[in-house]
Design a protein around this motif. Structure first.
Motif, short mmCIF file in Angstrom:
data_model
loop_
_atom_site.label_atom_id
_atom_site.label_comp_id
_atom_site.label_asym_id
_atom_site.label_seq_id
_atom_site.Cartn_x
_atom_site.Cartn_y
_atom_site.Cartn_z
N ARG A 1 0.84 -1.20 0.00
CA ARG A 1 0.00 0.00 0.00
C ARG A 1 0.87 1.24 0.00
O ARG A 1 2.08 1.17 0.11
CB ARG A 1 -0.91 0.01 1.24
CG ARG A 1 -0.14 -0.01 2.56
CD ARG A 1 -1.07 -0.03 3.76
NE ARG A 1 -1.85 1.19 3.87
CZ ARG A 1 -1.41 2.29 4.49
NH1 ARG A 1 -0.20 2.34 5.04
NH2 ARG A 1 -2.18 3.36 4.57
N ASN A 2 0.21 2.42 -0.17
CA ASN A 2 0.91 3.70 -0.17
C ASN A 2 2.07 3.67 -1.17
O ASN A 2 3.19 4.06 -0.87
CB ASN A 2 1.43 4.03 1.24
CG ASN A 2 1.98 5.44 1.34
OD1 ASN A 2 1.64 6.33 0.54
ND2 ASN A 2 2.85 5.66 2.31
N ALA A 3 1.77 3.21 -2.37
CA ALA A 3 2.80 3.01 -3.39
C ALA A 3 2.43 3.74 -4.67
O ALA A 3 1.30 4.20 -4.85
CB ALA A 3 2.97 1.52 -3.67
N LYS A 4 3.39 3.83 -5.57
CA LYS A 4 3.16 4.27 -6.94
C LYS A 4 3.33 3.03 -7.81
O LYS A 4 4.43 2.69 -8.23
CB LYS A 4 4.16 5.35 -7.34
CG LYS A 4 4.08 6.63 -6.50
CD LYS A 4 5.19 7.59 -6.90
CE LYS A 4 5.16 8.84 -6.03
NZ LYS A 4 6.30 9.75 -6.34
N VAL A 5 2.22 2.34 -8.05
CA VAL A 5 2.26 1.06 -8.72
C VAL A 5 2.11 1.26 -10.22
O VAL A 5 1.13 1.86 -10.68
CB VAL A 5 1.16 0.11 -8.21
CG1 VAL A 5 1.26 -1.24 -8.89
CG2 VAL A 5 1.25 -0.04 -6.70
N PHE A 6 3.08 0.77 -10.99
CA PHE A 6 2.96 0.76 -12.44
C PHE A 6 2.11 -0.44 -12.84
O PHE A 6 2.44 -1.58 -12.49
CB PHE A 6 4.32 0.68 -13.10
CG PHE A 6 4.26 0.47 -14.60
CD1 PHE A 6 3.93 1.52 -15.44
CD2 PHE A 6 4.50 -0.78 -15.15
CE1 PHE A 6 3.85 1.33 -16.80
CE2 PHE A 6 4.42 -0.98 -16.52
CZ PHE A 6 4.10 0.08 -17.35
N THR A 7 1.02 -0.20 -13.56
CA THR A 7 0.07 -1.28 -13.87
C THR A 7 0.24 -1.87 -15.26
O THR A 7 -0.20 -3.00 -15.51
CB THR A 7 -1.37 -0.77 -13.75
OG1 THR A 7 -1.62 0.18 -14.80
CG2 THR A 7 -1.61 -0.12 -12.39
N GLY A 8 0.80 -1.11 -16.20
CA GLY A 8 0.85 -1.58 -17.58
C GLY A 8 -0.44 -1.40 -18.33
O GLY A 8 -0.55 -1.78 -19.50
N GLY B 1 -3.51 -13.74 7.82
CA GLY B 1 -2.19 -14.15 7.36
C GLY B 1 -1.56 -13.22 6.33
O GLY B 1 -0.52 -13.54 5.75
N THR B 2 -2.19 -12.08 6.06
CA THR B 2 -1.69 -11.16 5.04
C THR B 2 -0.54 -10.33 5.58
O THR B 2 -0.64 -9.73 6.65
CB THR B 2 -2.81 -10.22 4.54
OG1 THR B 2 -3.89 -11.00 4.04
CG2 THR B 2 -2.30 -9.29 3.46
N ARG B 3 0.54 -10.26 4.82
CA ARG B 3 1.63 -9.35 5.15
C ARG B 3 1.35 -8.02 4.46
O ARG B 3 1.16 -7.97 3.24
CB ARG B 3 2.97 -9.91 4.66
CG ARG B 3 4.16 -9.03 5.01
CD ARG B 3 5.43 -9.58 4.39
NE ARG B 3 6.58 -8.72 4.70
CZ ARG B 3 7.61 -8.55 3.90
NH1 ARG B 3 7.66 -9.15 2.72
NH2 ARG B 3 8.62 -7.76 4.26
N VAL B 4 1.32 -6.95 5.23
CA VAL B 4 1.04 -5.62 4.70
C VAL B 4 2.34 -4.81 4.73
O VAL B 4 3.01 -4.71 5.75
CB VAL B 4 -0.04 -4.90 5.53
CG1 VAL B 4 -0.30 -3.51 4.96
CG2 VAL B 4 -1.33 -5.73 5.54
N VAL B 5 2.69 -4.24 3.59
CA VAL B 5 3.91 -3.46 3.46
C VAL B 5 3.56 -2.04 3.03
O VAL B 5 2.82 -1.84 2.05
CB VAL B 5 4.87 -4.09 2.42
CG1 VAL B 5 6.08 -3.19 2.18
CG2 VAL B 5 5.32 -5.47 2.89
N ASP B 6 4.06 -1.06 3.75
CA ASP B 6 3.92 0.35 3.39
C ASP B 6 5.10 0.73 2.52
O ASP B 6 6.26 0.69 2.95
CB ASP B 6 3.90 1.21 4.66
CG ASP B 6 3.57 2.67 4.37
OD1 ASP B 6 3.76 3.10 3.21
OD2 ASP B 6 3.13 3.38 5.29
N ALA B 7 4.84 1.06 1.26
CA ALA B 7 5.91 1.40 0.32
C ALA B 7 6.44 2.81 0.51
O ALA B 7 7.39 3.20 -0.17
CB ALA B 7 5.42 1.23 -1.11
N LEU B 8 5.83 3.57 1.41
CA LEU B 8 6.31 4.93 1.71
C LEU B 8 6.37 5.80 0.46
O LEU B 8 7.27 6.62 0.30
CB LEU B 8 7.68 4.88 2.39
CG LEU B 8 7.73 4.09 3.71
CD1 LEU B 8 9.16 4.04 4.23
CD2 LEU B 8 6.78 4.69 4.74
#
Length: 472
Positions: A22-29, A62-69
Motif C-alpha cells: 500500500r501507499n505506493a506508486k504502482v505501475f500497472t501496464g 495471514g496477510t503481510r502488509v507493506v507500506d511502500a512509503l
C-alpha cells in the motif's frame, strides 16, 4: 516496511491476499489506468490493483502488509534474452567490472581477486563493461594484468572484439608460437612469434569463447551453488523470470542439468523458459530432428520449461556482432540447409528464435520463410522471432509482420554504440535498432540484455538505454 494499522477483514468468500503493498506508486501496464496506490498478491501472482481502501478487504489474518512509503512499485521483470543457464554455471568464477568507473579501481579488484582465487583456477572478467566507462578511457594492458596477478591465469573479455590474457593465462591456455590462428580470429604475437596475450575477433568471436572454455569448470555441487547465487543476484535487480537464449558451449541436456536439478528440488527463484541450440556445425539437422522426436515446447512446469529452438539453427546462417569489424559476408547458398532446419521445426509445431544482427541476414532468412509460407507453413503454430536486428530495414519489418513474427532487442548498443557510430555514422546509430518503427507496425517487441558475456545482467542498464539511447 511492514506496518500495522489495517484491521483484518472478517472471514468472507473473497480470498485474502498473501501480500498487500500500500501507499505506493504502482505501475500497472494498463494505458487506461497506468497507476495504482496498492497491489495485492496471492499465490505469487497479482490478484488486485486499486487504492488503499479498495484493497483493504483483502487483508486477512495471514496477510503481510507493506507500506511502500510512496515509492515506485513495478511487476517482476522478464529478460527476454539472457544466457542465464550458462551464466549460472560460471557466476562464482567471474570478476565483474559492471559500473566500475576507473581502470585503477578495476585493476585493484583484480589484485584482490588474485589473492582469493584457488590454485589452478582462472580469474575471468567476462561481460558488463567497456573501456569507455573508465575515466582513463582505455583498456588495461597485458603488462598491467601481469603486475596485478603475476601467477594466477587472467582472462579479460572486451565486448565481441577482443580478450587480454596475462602471462600465466597464456601458459594455462596452452598457446605457443606453434598454435595456429582459429578461423575468424587472431592470436596476436610479439616480434619473436610468441603469443603476447592479445586475442582478436576478426570478425568472429570463436577465438575468444573457445579460449574461455579452456578454463576449469566447477563440480556438480558448486554449479548448483553458483547458479543459486546468480539467480538471487538477478532477483535483486527485480527479475522474476527470463528466457534463456541458449548459445555456444551450452549443450543439451548436459549443461541444463543444474537448473533441472534445482527445479526438481523447488530451489529456483527465477522462472526460466529455455531454448536448444545445435552446437556442432554439420550436425544441426540431426540435432533438431532428434529433439523434435524426444521433447516438445511446453515440457516442464511454471518454473522451468522448454520454449523452442535457437538462437542459432544452423551455424552457416549466423552473422557476427563485432561492430569494430566490417559486416561479415555469409556463405552463398546457406539457405538450403537453413530451410531444412526451419521446416523440421515448423512442421513439428516448434517455435524458434534467430540471431540476426544485420538486415542483409534478415532479408535472406525472410526469403526462406516466404517460400515456406507459400506452402502454408507461415504463420505457423509456434512463435518465432529475430534477435538483435540492429540494422533491420523498414521493408524487412513489414515482411516480419506479414509472416507473424516478432523481434527481441537487447542493449548491445549500450556497450558497442561508439564502435557502431564510428563505422556506420551518427545518423545510423540514432536509429539502431529501430524500436519505434517496430512498435508502429504492431510487432511484439521484447527487451533483454544478452548478458552475461558482453552486456550487464542488470536490466536497468537495458531500460536506461531503451529510454535514453545513451551508452554506458
Amino acid at each position: 516496511m511492514p506496518v500495522a494499522g489495517l484491521v483484518p477483514a472478517p472471514r468472507q468468500e473473497q480470498a485474502h491476499a498473501d501480500l498487500l503493498v500500500r501507499n505506493a506508486k504502482v505501475f500497472t501496464g494498463d494505458v487506461h489506468r497506468p497507476h495504482a496506490r496498492a497491489v495485492a498478491i496471492r499465490d505469487g501472482r497479482v490478484a488486485a490493483l486499486g487504492d488503499d481502501h479498495e484493497l483493504a478487504p483483502l487483508v486477512g489474518p495471514g496477510t503481510r502488509v507493506v507500506d511502500a512509503l510512496g515509492r515506485r512499485v513495478v511487476p517482476g521483470l522478464n529478460d527476454s534474452h539472457l544466457h542465464v543457464i550458462r551464466g549460472g554455471l560460471n557466476y562464482v568464477l567471474e570478476l565483474r567490472w559492471d559500473g566500475v568507473r576507473s581502470l585503477r579501481q578495476a585493476l585493484a579488484m583484480l589484485r584482490d581477486q588474485a589473492g582469493r582465487t584457488p590454485r589452478g583456477q582462472w580469474i575471468r572478467v567476462v561481460g558488463g563493461w567497456t573501456a569507455e566507462q573508465f575515466a582513463e578511457r582505455r583498456m588495461p594492458t597485458v603488462a598491467e594484468l601481469n603486475a596485478a596477478a603475476p601467477d594466477t591465469p587472467v582472462f579479460v573479455l572486451h565486448l565481441y572484439q577482443s580478450a587480454l590474457m596475462n602471462r600465466a593465462g597464456v601458459r594455462a591456455a596452452g598457446f605457443t608460437r606453434d598454435t595456429p590462428d582459429p578461423r575468424g580470429g587472431q592470436i596476436v604475437r610479439d616480434r619473436n612469434g610468441e603469443p603476447n596475450g592479445v586475442l582478436l575477433a576478426a570478425p568472429g568471436a570463436l577465438v575468444l569463447y573457445s579460449t574461455l572454455a579452456k578454463a576449469p569448470t566447477l563440480d556438480a555441487a558448486d554449479k548448483r551453488t553458483s547458479t543459486r547465487h546468480f539467480l538471487r543476484e538477478l532477483n535483486r535487480f527485480g527479475l522474476t523470470s527470463a528466457v534463456d537464449a541458449a548459445g555456444g558451449f551450452q549443450s543439451f541436456p548436459d549443461d541444463y542439468g543444474t537448473v533441472a536439478d534445482l527445479a526438481a528440488a523447488g530451489e529456483l527463484s527465477l522462472r526460466i523458459a529455455y531454448h536448444l541450440f545445435p552446437q556442432t556445425a554439420g550436425q544441426e539437422l540431426a540435432d533438431l530432428k532428434r529433439w523434435t522426436e524426444t521433447v516438445k515446447p511446453g515440457d516442464g512446469d511454471a518454473w522451468l520449461r522448454l520454449n523452442g529452438a535457437g538462437e542459432n539453427l544452423t551455424w552457416a546462417a549466423a552473422d557476427f556482432e563485432n561492430f569494430s569489424e566490417p559486416r561479415p559476408e555469409l556463405a552463398a547458398g546457406y539457405e538450403a540447409e537453413f530451410e531444412q532446419a526451419v521446416r523440421i521445426l515448423v512442421e513439428n509445431g516448434w517455435g524458434f528464435r534467430l540471431h540476426a544482427t544485420y538486415d542483409e541476414t534478415i532479408r535472406r532468412d525472410l526469403a526462406v520463410f516466404e517460400k515456406l509460407a507459400a506452402e502454408g507453413l507461415f504463420p505457423g503454430g509456434g512463435r518465432w522471432l529475430f534477435d538483435h536486428a540492429e540494422t533491420v530495414s523498414a521493408g524487412s519489418l513489414d515482411r516480419i509482420a506479414a509472416l507473424g513474427g516478432a523481434v527481441s532487442v537487447q542493449n548491445r548498443m549500450s556497450f558497442q554504440g561508439l564502435a557502431f557510430r564510428d563505422r556506420y555514422g551518427s545518423e545510423a546509430a540514432a536509429h539502431t535498432p529501430p524500436v519505434r518503427a517496430m512498435l508502429d507496425r504492431g510487432l511484439t517487441v521484447a527487451a533483454g540484455t544478452d548478458a552475461t558475456r558482453v552486456s550487464s545482467y542488470n536490466p536497468w542498464v537495458a531500460l536506461h538505454w531503451l529510454i535514453t539511447g545513451r551508452t554506458v
